[in-house]
Design an enzyme around this catalytic site. Sequence first.
Site, PDB file in Angstrom:
ATOM      1  N   GLU A 252       0.886  -1.176   0.000  1.00 32.92           N
ATOM      2  CA  GLU A 252       0.000   0.000   0.000  1.00 32.92           C
ATOM      3  C   GLU A 252       0.914   1.212   0.000  1.00 32.92           C
ATOM      4  OE1 GLU A 252      -2.725  -0.619   3.269  1.00 32.92           O
ATOM      5  OE2 GLU A 252      -3.811  -2.111   2.116  1.00 32.92           O
ATOM      6  N   GLU A 388       4.107  13.271  -5.046  1.00 29.04           N
ATOM      7  CA  GLU A 388       3.441  13.263  -3.744  1.00 29.04           C
ATOM      8  C   GLU A 388       4.230  14.133  -2.772  1.00 29.04           C
ATOM      9  OE1 GLU A 388       3.795   9.772  -1.151  1.00 29.04           O
ATOM     10  OE2 GLU A 388       1.636   9.853  -0.816  1.00 29.04           O
TER      11      GLU A 388
HETATM   12  P1  NAD Z   1       8.540   4.842   4.196  1.00 27.63           P
HETATM   13  O1  NAD Z   1       8.452   4.051   2.945  1.00 27.63           O
HETATM   14  O2  NAD Z   1       9.648   5.822   4.330  1.00 27.63           O
HETATM   15  O3  NAD Z   1       8.654   3.890   5.464  1.00 27.63           O
HETATM   16  C1  NAD Z   1       7.673   2.907   5.752  1.00 27.63           C
HETATM   17  C2  NAD Z   1       8.305   1.802   6.567  1.00 27.63           C
HETATM   18  O4  NAD Z   1       9.241   1.092   5.761  1.00 27.63           O
HETATM   19  C3  NAD Z   1       9.077   2.282   7.793  1.00 27.63           C
HETATM   20  O5  NAD Z   1       8.824   1.403   8.857  1.00 27.63           O
HETATM   21  C4  NAD Z   1      10.519   2.190   7.322  1.00 27.63           C
HETATM   22  O6  NAD Z   1      11.446   2.051   8.370  1.00 27.63           O
HETATM   23  C5  NAD Z   1      10.466   0.953   6.465  1.00 27.63           C
HETATM   24  N1  NAD Z   1      11.531   0.829   5.457  1.00 27.63           N
HETATM   25  C6  NAD Z   1      12.149   1.811   4.769  1.00 27.63           C
HETATM   26  N2  NAD Z   1      13.038   1.294   3.895  1.00 27.63           N
HETATM   27  C7  NAD Z   1      12.986  -0.056   4.035  1.00 27.63           C
HETATM   28  C8  NAD Z   1      13.664  -1.147   3.423  1.00 27.63           C
HETATM   29  N3  NAD Z   1      14.576  -0.962   2.460  1.00 27.63           N
HETATM   30  N4  NAD Z   1      13.366  -2.402   3.815  1.00 27.63           N
HETATM   31  C9  NAD Z   1      12.417  -2.626   4.768  1.00 27.63           C
HETATM   32  N5  NAD Z   1      11.753  -1.616   5.397  1.00 27.63           N
HETATM   33  C10 NAD Z   1      12.027  -0.359   5.028  1.00 27.63           C
HETATM   34  O7  NAD Z   1       7.112   5.555   4.338  1.00 27.63           O
HETATM   35  P2  NAD Z   1       6.673   6.635   5.440  1.00 27.63           P
HETATM   36  O8  NAD Z   1       7.409   7.895   5.157  1.00 27.63           O
HETATM   37  O9  NAD Z   1       6.744   6.014   6.789  1.00 27.63           O
HETATM   38  O10 NAD Z   1       5.119   6.822   5.108  1.00 27.63           O
HETATM   39  C11 NAD Z   1       4.620   7.762   4.212  1.00 27.63           C
HETATM   40  C12 NAD Z   1       4.300   7.114   2.877  1.00 27.63           C
HETATM   41  O11 NAD Z   1       3.369   6.059   3.077  1.00 27.63           O
HETATM   42  C13 NAD Z   1       3.628   8.033   1.868  1.00 27.63           C
HETATM   43  O12 NAD Z   1       4.171   7.812   0.593  1.00 27.63           O
HETATM   44  C14 NAD Z   1       2.166   7.593   1.895  1.00 27.63           C
HETATM   45  O13 NAD Z   1       1.429   7.858   0.714  1.00 27.63           O
HETATM   46  C15 NAD Z   1       2.320   6.136   2.120  1.00 27.63           C
HETATM   47  N6  NAD Z   1       1.104   5.557   2.685  1.00 27.63           N
HETATM   48  C16 NAD Z   1       0.326   4.763   1.897  1.00 27.63           C
HETATM   49  C17 NAD Z   1      -0.867   4.228   2.393  1.00 27.63           C
HETATM   50  C18 NAD Z   1      -1.760   3.359   1.555  1.00 27.63           C
HETATM   51  O14 NAD Z   1      -2.652   2.730   2.113  1.00 27.63           O
HETATM   52  N7  NAD Z   1      -1.577   3.288   0.250  1.00 27.63           N
HETATM   53  C19 NAD Z   1      -1.234   4.515   3.719  1.00 27.63           C
HETATM   54  C20 NAD Z   1      -0.410   5.335   4.487  1.00 27.63           C
HETATM   55  C21 NAD Z   1       0.768   5.842   3.960  1.00 27.63           C
END
Ligand code: NAD
Length: 484
Positions: A252, A388
């Site tokens: 997601e 975004e």
């Molecule tokens: P992010 O991708 O930076 O981090 C999300 C998670 O992934 C964190 O726990 C992070 O530590 C982990 N992570 C990062 N790199 C990784 C890797 N290489 N391997 C494994 N884990 C890793 O996202 P964010 O900044 O926490 O959240 C914001 C983003 O989430 C926005 O783009 C938003 O649109 C999206 N989002 C989507 C939905 C949906 O339902 N489509 C819902 C909420 C947020």
Amino acid sequence: MKQIRNFINGEFVDSATWFDKITPYDGKVVARVGQASQSDVDAAVTAAHGALSGSWGTMPLTERLAMLHAVADEIDRRFDDFAAAEMSDIGQPAHFIRHVDVPRGAANFKIFADVVKNVSTEFFEMATPDGRGALNYAMRRPVGVVAVICPWNLPFLLMTWKLGPAMACGNTVVVKPSEETPQTAALLAEVMNAVGVPKGVFNVVNGFGPKDTGEFLTTHPKVGAITFTGETRTGAAIMKAAADGARPVSLEMGGKNAAIVFADCDMDAAIEGTLRSAFANCGQVCLGTERVYVERPIFEAFVQRMKRGAELMKPGLPEDPASGMGPLISNEHRTKVLSYYRKAVAEGATVVTGGGIPDMAPALSGGWWVQPTIWTGLLDSATVMREEIFGPCCHISPFDTEEEVILRSNDNQYGLASAVWTTNLARSHRMAGVLEVGIVWINSWFLRDLRTPFGGSKQSGIGREGGVHSLEFYTELKNVCIKL
Ligand code: NAD
């Protein structure tokens, strides 16, 4: 100083290294968080793997589902603790956290327990040459250890959205909360112990993503499936990690969602909904609106009413009843959002309101505040129209025809959600069919029945979760063929 420790095999464990949890509204350190090492992650996954064949694996379905209802009841009993932890983690107004994050988070355990209880599988009778026939029926079995990788924007709601179905289906889980928002996962670990969830079924490992806890978890060979919410580029990295061992992923990811407002709309409802979709949670909602298209006859009036609404949103502390908006999650994220604010101006936007940092009382000046911001005057090719931003901002453009606005709103790499505001039923149905997104709201936004499919198309996601759709990811569907 409060310590947040990892939760492995039913116990809170110490770490060799720790990092700071900072509250976004004043920039102060509120907790030290244990950073899970590779061996901590290995211990968590090993515990989760072992628990699959323990009492959790043999527990009658009714008992397992009753346990998830007990988890929800215990969250409700500790409602204030969860609300306080979430407010400290993300700094958003108490009314939002108390009406959305925590209650919906608790509900996720009950809803998916009920789904699993009530969904049947298929059955086929088959003719065979010997005339005796055969029977086919399907059964669902857990996929194993599920890695749950969570974002920071609605931490408790989005974490439980995955934990509810994963556990209801009989899987065991290792959760990696965002490094920005570790507090509710630790509380949830206390809840799991309080209601007697067997050791190893639920584990929490804290830390960062690349080359750290997140990657240790997604690359662990005993992880059977990975469910992720976060940025699209992180999702792509996780998909690559999942390719080793051909593990399934549910992703997601990001959005650049459009609201489409026709001249025949209920204007009050469209303004209320668009203000919420652009600015709720300080614009940090994946489903939030960053592009607004308004039919030309009502364009000027719409912009003026959005401006008035945005200027009424006072930034403030979560528990302040006058507070209409919290801060952004971190200094790093604010730097990113402000860079888009500057880029919008550099590319020729008219700033209708906002565009900078609000004046805050001295006690709050260390927080990551930004002004709600509205722009007009940009082409669809401008950077802030394509990427975004994930902040409290939107661009409003006029449009003239239905065909034009469909092309313009579909012209983006993301495809998560759209909101269409019109009183013409036939048109709303037509629009729903052609918009390239996973979720279309007509005359509403963020109205969610948890039984319905949730997810994005294009670069916004892979797979659908929600209701029976979650079972497709969290179970293996097995066919049994009995020759009579
Ligand atoms: P992010 O991708 O930076 O981090 C999300 C998670 O992934 C964190 O726990 C992070 O530590 C982990 N992570 C990062 N790199 C990784 C890797 N290489 N391997 C494994 N884990 C890793 O996202 P964010 O900044 O926490 O959240 C914001 C983003 O989430 C926005 O783009 C938003 O649109 C999206 N989002 C989507 C939905 C949906 O339902 N489509 C819902 C909420 C947020």
